[in-house]
Scaffold this motif. Structure first.
Motif, PDB file in Angstrom:
ATOM      1  N   GLN A 320       0.855  -1.199   0.000  1.00 41.39           N
ATOM      2  CA  GLN A 320       0.000   0.000   0.000  1.00 41.39           C
ATOM      3  C   GLN A 320       0.887   1.243   0.000  1.00 41.39           C
ATOM      4  OE1 GLN A 320      -3.548   0.594  -0.086  1.00 41.39           O
ATOM      5  NE2 GLN A 320      -2.697   2.630  -0.474  1.00 41.39           N
ATOM      6  N   ILE A 321       0.798   2.015  -1.082  1.00 46.00           N
ATOM      7  CA  ILE A 321       1.491   3.305  -1.152  1.00 46.00           C
ATOM      8  C   ILE A 321       0.445   4.376  -0.857  1.00 46.00           C
ATOM      9  CG2 ILE A 321       2.758   4.907  -2.655  1.00 46.00           C
ATOM     10  CD1 ILE A 321       3.506   2.234  -4.264  1.00 46.00           C
ATOM     11  N   ALA A 322       0.658   5.108   0.226  1.00 47.44           N
ATOM     12  CA  ALA A 322      -0.332   6.111   0.648  1.00 47.44           C
ATOM     13  C   ALA A 322       0.368   7.466   0.707  1.00 47.44           C
ATOM     14  CB  ALA A 322      -0.915   5.732   1.999  1.00 47.44           C
ATOM     15  N   THR A 323       0.136   8.282  -0.308  1.00 44.37           N
ATOM     16  CA  THR A 323       0.823   9.571  -0.389  1.00 44.37           C
ATOM     17  C   THR A 323       0.236  10.527   0.643  1.00 44.37           C
ATOM     18  OG1 THR A 323       0.815   9.125  -2.738  1.00 44.37           O
ATOM     19  CG2 THR A 323       1.553  11.291  -2.084  1.00 44.37           C
ATOM     20  N   PRO A 324       1.092  11.196   1.431  1.00 40.29           N
ATOM     21  CA  PRO A 324       0.566  12.143   2.429  1.00 40.29           C
ATOM     22  C   PRO A 324      -0.312  13.215   1.771  1.00 40.29           C
ATOM     23  CG  PRO A 324       2.918  11.787   2.752  1.00 40.29           C
ATOM     24  CD  PRO A 324       2.551  11.099   1.469  1.00 40.29           C
ATOM     25  N   LEU A 365       6.378   8.187  -3.975  1.00 37.73           N
ATOM     26  CA  LEU A 365       7.509   7.534  -4.647  1.00 37.73           C
ATOM     27  C   LEU A 365       7.752   8.196  -5.998  1.00 37.73           C
ATOM     28  CD1 LEU A 365       6.682   3.746  -4.076  1.00 37.73           C
ATOM     29  CD2 LEU A 365       7.974   5.290  -2.609  1.00 37.73           C
ATOM     30  N   PRO A 366       8.987   8.144  -6.506  1.00 37.99           N
ATOM     31  CA  PRO A 366       9.222   8.663  -7.855  1.00 37.99           C
ATOM     32  C   PRO A 366       8.358   7.917  -8.876  1.00 37.99           C
ATOM     33  CG  PRO A 366      11.296   8.082  -6.769  1.00 37.99           C
ATOM     34  CD  PRO A 366      10.191   7.579  -5.888  1.00 37.99           C
ATOM     35  N   LYS A 367       7.928   8.637  -9.904  1.00 41.56           N
ATOM     36  CA  LYS A 367       7.006   8.063 -10.910  1.00 41.56           C
ATOM     37  C   LYS A 367       7.543   6.740 -11.484  1.00 41.56           C
ATOM     38  CE  LYS A 367       3.099   8.927 -12.954  1.00 41.56           C
ATOM     39  NZ  LYS A 367       1.909   9.476 -12.344  1.00 41.56           N
ATOM     40  N   GLN A 368       8.856   6.699 -11.740  1.00 41.26           N
ATOM     41  CA  GLN A 368       9.467   5.505 -12.318  1.00 41.26           C
ATOM     42  C   GLN A 368       9.275   4.286 -11.404  1.00 41.26           C
ATOM     43  OE1 GLN A 368      11.015   5.355 -15.201  1.00 41.26           O
ATOM     44  NE2 GLN A 368      11.796   3.264 -15.038  1.00 41.26           N
ATOM     45  N   GLN A 369       9.463   4.524 -10.095  1.00 42.07           N
ATOM     46  CA  GLN A 369       9.324   3.428  -9.133  1.00 42.07           C
ATOM     47  C   GLN A 369       7.862   2.971  -9.035  1.00 42.07           C
ATOM     48  OE1 GLN A 369      11.474   4.530  -5.643  1.00 42.07           O
ATOM     49  NE2 GLN A 369      10.998   2.585  -4.630  1.00 42.07           N
ATOM     50  N   LEU A 370       6.982   3.976  -9.090  1.00 43.65           N
ATOM     51  CA  LEU A 370       5.550   3.660  -9.052  1.00 43.65           C
ATOM     52  C   LEU A 370       5.197   2.731 -10.209  1.00 43.65           C
ATOM     53  CD1 LEU A 370       2.985   4.447  -7.533  1.00 43.65           C
ATOM     54  CD2 LEU A 370       2.699   6.333  -9.141  1.00 43.65           C
ATOM     55  N   GLN A 371       5.779   3.017 -11.347  1.00 41.15           N
ATOM     56  CA  GLN A 371       5.530   2.215 -12.536  1.00 41.15           C
ATOM     57  C   GLN A 371       5.997   0.775 -12.330  1.00 41.15           C
ATOM     58  OE1 GLN A 371       7.377   3.898 -16.010  1.00 41.15           O
ATOM     59  NE2 GLN A 371       7.047   1.988 -17.113  1.00 41.15           N
ATOM     60  N   LYS A 386     -16.031   7.022  -3.237  1.00 40.89           N
ATOM     61  CA  LYS A 386     -16.482   7.923  -4.297  1.00 40.89           C
ATOM     62  C   LYS A 386     -15.220   8.530  -4.896  1.00 40.89           C
ATOM     63  CE  LYS A 386     -20.021  10.027  -6.230  1.00 40.89           C
ATOM     64  NZ  LYS A 386     -21.166   9.316  -6.809  1.00 40.89           N
ATOM     65  N   ASP A 387     -15.136   8.604  -6.217  1.00 38.64           N
ATOM     66  CA  ASP A 387     -13.944   9.159  -6.873  1.00 38.64           C
ATOM     67  C   ASP A 387     -14.394   9.707  -8.222  1.00 38.64           C
ATOM     68  OD1 ASP A 387     -11.228   9.683  -7.266  1.00 38.64           O
ATOM     69  OD2 ASP A 387     -10.619   7.683  -6.595  1.00 38.64           O
ATOM     70  N   GLY A 388     -13.982  10.956  -8.520  1.00 39.25           N
ATOM     71  CA  GLY A 388     -14.403  11.575  -9.780  1.00 39.25           C
ATOM     72  C   GLY A 388     -14.107  10.662 -10.953  1.00 39.25           C
ATOM     73  N   LYS A 394      -6.395   3.606 -14.301  1.00 38.69           N
ATOM     74  CA  LYS A 394      -6.035   3.678 -15.725  1.00 38.69           C
ATOM     75  C   LYS A 394      -4.530   3.497 -15.915  1.00 38.69           C
ATOM     76  CE  LYS A 394      -9.998   6.267 -17.437  1.00 38.69           C
ATOM     77  NZ  LYS A 394     -10.479   7.404 -18.247  1.00 38.69           N
ATOM     78  N   GLU A 395      -3.727   4.039 -14.990  1.00 42.68           N
ATOM     79  CA  GLU A 395      -2.272   3.886 -15.102  1.00 42.68           C
ATOM     80  C   GLU A 395      -1.891   2.402 -14.993  1.00 42.68           C
ATOM     81  OE1 GLU A 395      -0.939   6.537 -11.996  1.00 42.68           O
ATOM     82  OE2 GLU A 395      -1.376   8.309 -13.198  1.00 42.68           O
ATOM     83  N   TYR A 396      -2.527   1.692 -14.058  1.00 38.24           N
ATOM     84  CA  TYR A 396      -2.234   0.267 -13.891  1.00 38.24           C
ATOM     85  C   TYR A 396      -2.544  -0.496 -15.186  1.00 38.24           C
ATOM     86  CZ  TYR A 396      -2.533  -4.572 -12.343  1.00 38.24           C
ATOM     87  OH  TYR A 396      -2.362  -5.931 -12.244  1.00 38.24           O
TER      88      TYR A 396
HETATM   89  C1  GDG Z   1      -8.480  13.988  -8.545  1.00 36.31           C
HETATM   90  C2  GDG Z   1      -9.814  13.233  -8.414  1.00 36.31           C
HETATM   91  C3  GDG Z   1      -9.497  12.352 -10.730  1.00 36.31           C
HETATM   92  C4  GDG Z   1      -0.109   8.697  -6.384  1.00 36.31           C
HETATM   93  N1  GDG Z   1       0.862   8.303  -5.540  1.00 36.31           N
HETATM   94  C5  GDG Z   1       2.027   8.670  -6.109  1.00 36.31           C
HETATM   95  C6  GDG Z   1       1.743   9.308  -7.327  1.00 36.31           C
HETATM   96  N2  GDG Z   1       0.431   9.312  -7.465  1.00 36.31           N
HETATM   97  C7  GDG Z   1      -0.275   9.871  -8.637  1.00 36.31           C
HETATM   98  C8  GDG Z   1      -0.942   8.760  -9.432  1.00 36.31           C
HETATM   99  C9  GDG Z   1      -2.058   9.520 -10.140  1.00 36.31           C
HETATM  100  C10 GDG Z   1      -2.369  10.668  -9.185  1.00 36.31           C
HETATM  101  O1  GDG Z   1      -1.298  10.739  -8.237  1.00 36.31           O
HETATM  102  C11 GDG Z   1      -3.651  10.414  -8.394  1.00 36.31           C
HETATM  103  O2  GDG Z   1      -4.731  10.625  -9.254  1.00 36.31           O
HETATM  104  P1  GDG Z   1      -6.190  10.041  -8.944  1.00 36.31           P
HETATM  105  O3  GDG Z   1      -7.026  10.283 -10.135  1.00 36.31           O
HETATM  106  O4  GDG Z   1      -6.071   8.597  -8.613  1.00 36.31           O
HETATM  107  O5  GDG Z   1      -6.729  10.763  -7.640  1.00 36.31           O
HETATM  108  P2  GDG Z   1      -6.800  12.285  -7.027  1.00 36.31           P
HETATM  109  O6  GDG Z   1      -5.481  12.749  -6.580  1.00 36.31           O
HETATM  110  O7  GDG Z   1      -7.842  12.224  -5.960  1.00 36.31           O
HETATM  111  O8  GDG Z   1      -7.313  13.201  -8.273  1.00 36.31           O
HETATM  112  C12 GDG Z   1      -9.802  11.976  -9.276  1.00 36.31           C
HETATM  113  C13 GDG Z   1      -8.268  13.240 -10.831  1.00 36.31           C
HETATM  114  O9  GDG Z   1      -8.360  14.374  -9.953  1.00 36.31           O
HETATM  115  C14 GDG Z   1      -8.062  13.772 -12.255  1.00 36.31           C
HETATM  116  O10 GDG Z   1      -9.180  14.465 -12.723  1.00 36.31           O
HETATM  117  O11 GDG Z   1      -9.251  11.157 -11.449  1.00 36.31           O
HETATM  118  O12 GDG Z   1     -11.053  11.322  -9.200  1.00 36.31           O
HETATM  119  O13 GDG Z   1     -10.084  12.907  -7.043  1.00 36.31           O
HETATM  120  O14 GDG Z   1      -1.586  10.071 -11.359  1.00 36.31           O
HETATM  121  O15 GDG Z   1       0.010   8.190 -10.287  1.00 36.31           O
HETATM  122  N3  GDG Z   1       2.696   9.781  -8.148  1.00 36.31           N
HETATM  123  C15 GDG Z   1       4.002   9.623  -7.753  1.00 36.31           C
HETATM  124  N4  GDG Z   1       4.326   9.020  -6.568  1.00 36.31           N
HETATM  125  C16 GDG Z   1       3.393   8.530  -5.733  1.00 36.31           C
HETATM  126  O16 GDG Z   1       3.730   7.990  -4.669  1.00 36.31           O
HETATM  127  N5  GDG Z   1       4.973  10.075  -8.538  1.00 36.31           N
END
Ligand code: GDG
Length: 483
Positions: A320-324, A365-371, A386-388, A394-396
């Protein structure tokens, strides 16, 4: 007053980072992100400008140009603005209200005053940089009033607005003491975009209610007309605003840039798997640590599967990666405590000295590592209440073009509309998450071909509907709307 930029993006955050060198010198530099990358070609082509808060209270760089020639124009905010406008009204009022009251929103009059004031300041900065007749694209819930303010001060502009979070049902939205001002603010735009058709429908219903029984003649939605091609998938509706302008409303599902996820570094992925002790199944969660994301619920589901023996701790590992995120807000602190307590309990019960069953990172984490983690994960677990949209899902998918992997996805994530071949679940029902997790884990043995077909179908959807298509179709529609 007007400037000389023909295309202006205005967002809460300016895409810049502040770095401090060893000698204490501070430097601002552009920071790449999905939205910036998507809009860069348009910004660079049209002498573009990005207006936003640089992310540090009481500090702002002078406006500067990126290498591509885009002007970054800061809006300074004080620590008090940040507290009332950003943490308060944006994230303790609008965020929970727009996410269907997962926690109770606070309606504070003092926050609203500051929100309005800060929106006026953003609009005043846009006024300074936008050329006569420029196109201005306003982003997200922090700036709901900006279209209406600009409509008054700069009627020459073509104004678009995009909401990145859900738009709630009219009955919920009507709780907001400032509902009419907000609707009026939005209707200042020529085009209002949401991720999903259901959010469009919620907004249209709200407009008809606020325009009718509530007494302010804001506008009347008229017939719903379907526009566009299957590639752009937009459903359009037009509202006639009280000043007689036609306002377009449409669904533009945001996406990702598959190219930035690049080719997988197989050696790095294998190394990670080895470090985890070669488990049969790696499950992965990647989220901002936000109460909307359902992180605790997926941990509880995983814990119950381990407790019942449906999953064996030697076979399954959850990363679980949970960004602050928004750490000063009470509900965020509580969510973090609950998540960390569950991680500790699960590892205490099922882990061994060399092998925790949950690996938890509370950092970005750096984007590369996340990948690498995306590529490594056998099962991606996305369980928001709930999430917009949810770009992580989609990235996965974009990292699994070979048909490997499986996606467990909440029905309440916007992404579920396009990624309906996922293992869908109801995050309010732990048994439903458990069924989806087991369906994914067992699917690899029981029906590998069907699993691969599901992933391939989702991969095709995501790669054919990328972020360029999102930005391009919104901008095309905006140009039409502004005519
Ligand atoms: C809002 C809406 C909507 C996450 N951890 C790391 C990291 N991330 C990047 C992911 C992804 C982005 O952050 C998160 O995007 P999400 O769409 O999942 O969620 P929200 O931040 O809530 O975004 C959402 C979005 O706006 C766009 O319209 O989809 O519904 O809530 O790109 O990859 N990136 C890096 N390290 C991490 O540890 N580098």
């Amino acid at each position: 007053m007007s400037g000389d930029n023909d295309f202006v993006v205005v967002a809460n955050r300016l895409p810049v980072d502040l770095s401090t060198a060893a000698d204490g010198t501070q430097t601002w530099s552009p920071s790449p992100g999905g939205l910036v990358a998507a809009l860069s070609p348009v910004l660079e082509k049209h002498s573009g400008c990005w207006v936003g808060w640089p992310g540090v209270a009481d500090a702002a760089p002078e406006p500067f140009h990126t290498e591509g020639g885009v002007l970054l124009h800061p809006v300074p905010l004080t620590a008090a603005d940040y507290e009332a406008f950003y943490e308060g009204f944006s994230n303790a009022t609008l965020w929970p209200l727009f996410h269907d009251l997962i926690v109770t929103p606070h309606y504070e009059r003092a926050w609203w005053e500051v929100y309005r004031d800060v929106n006026e300041r953003f609009a005043a900065e846009v006024d300074k940089v936008a050329a006569p007749g420029a196109t201005v694209w306003v982003q997200d819930y922090q700036l709901l009033l900006v279209p209406g303010i600009l409509r008054q001060t700069r009627p020459d502009l073509t104004i678009g607005f995009f909401l990145h979070i859900p738009f709630p049902g009219a009955d919920l939205f009507r709780q907001l003491p400032w509902r009419e001002e907000i609707v009026r603010g939005l209707l200042g735009a020529d085009l209002i975009g949401f991720h999903l058709e259901s959010y469009v429908a919620n907004f249209l219903e709200l407009v008809s209610q606020v325009a009718g029984p509530l007494g302010s003649r804001i506008g009347q939605p008229d017939t719903l007309i379907v526009e566009g091609t299957p590639a752009t998938r937009r459903v359009g509706a037009r509202i006639t605003a009280s000043d007689g302008r036609s306002v377009g409303v449409g669904a533009f599902p945001i996406s990702i840039d598959p190219a930035t996820l690049g080719a997988a570094d197989d050696a790095a992925v294998e190394k990670l798997r080895a470090e985890l002790g070669h488990p049969a199944t790696v499950l992965l969660g990647v989220d901002r640590l936000d109460y909307t994301k359902g992180i605790l619920q997926r941990l509880l589901a995983f814990e119950e599967l381990l407790a019942s023996g449906s999953l064996a701790p030697e076979d399954a590992v959850l990363v679980q990666i949970a960004t602050p995120s928004r750490e000063r807000l009470e509900h965020y602190r509580r969510t973090r405590s609950a998540v960390e307590e569950a991680v500790g309990r699960i590892n205490g019960t099922f882990g061994t000295i060399s092998r925790p069953v949950v690996h938890y990172f509370h950092r970005s984490l750096p984007k590369q590592q996340l990948q690498h983690y995306y590529r490594l994960a056998d099962v991606m677990v996305v369980t928001p209440f709930k999430d917009g949209m949810n770009l992580v899902a989609k990235e996965y998918v974009a990292c699994h073009g070979d048909g490997s992997g499986a996606l467990v996805l909440s029905e309440f994530a916007g992404a579920g509309v396009e990624l309906h071949q996922a293992h869908l679940c109801n995050p309010f029902d732990i048994d439903s998450i458990k069924r989806a997790l087991l369906g994914a884990v067992r699917g690899f043995q029981w029906e590998p071909e069907a699993m691969a077909e599901r992933m391939t179908a989702m991969y095709e959807q995501v790669t054919a509907h990328d972020v360029d298509l999102w930005a391009g179709s919104f901008l095309d529609c905006m140009r039409e709307a502004g005519r």
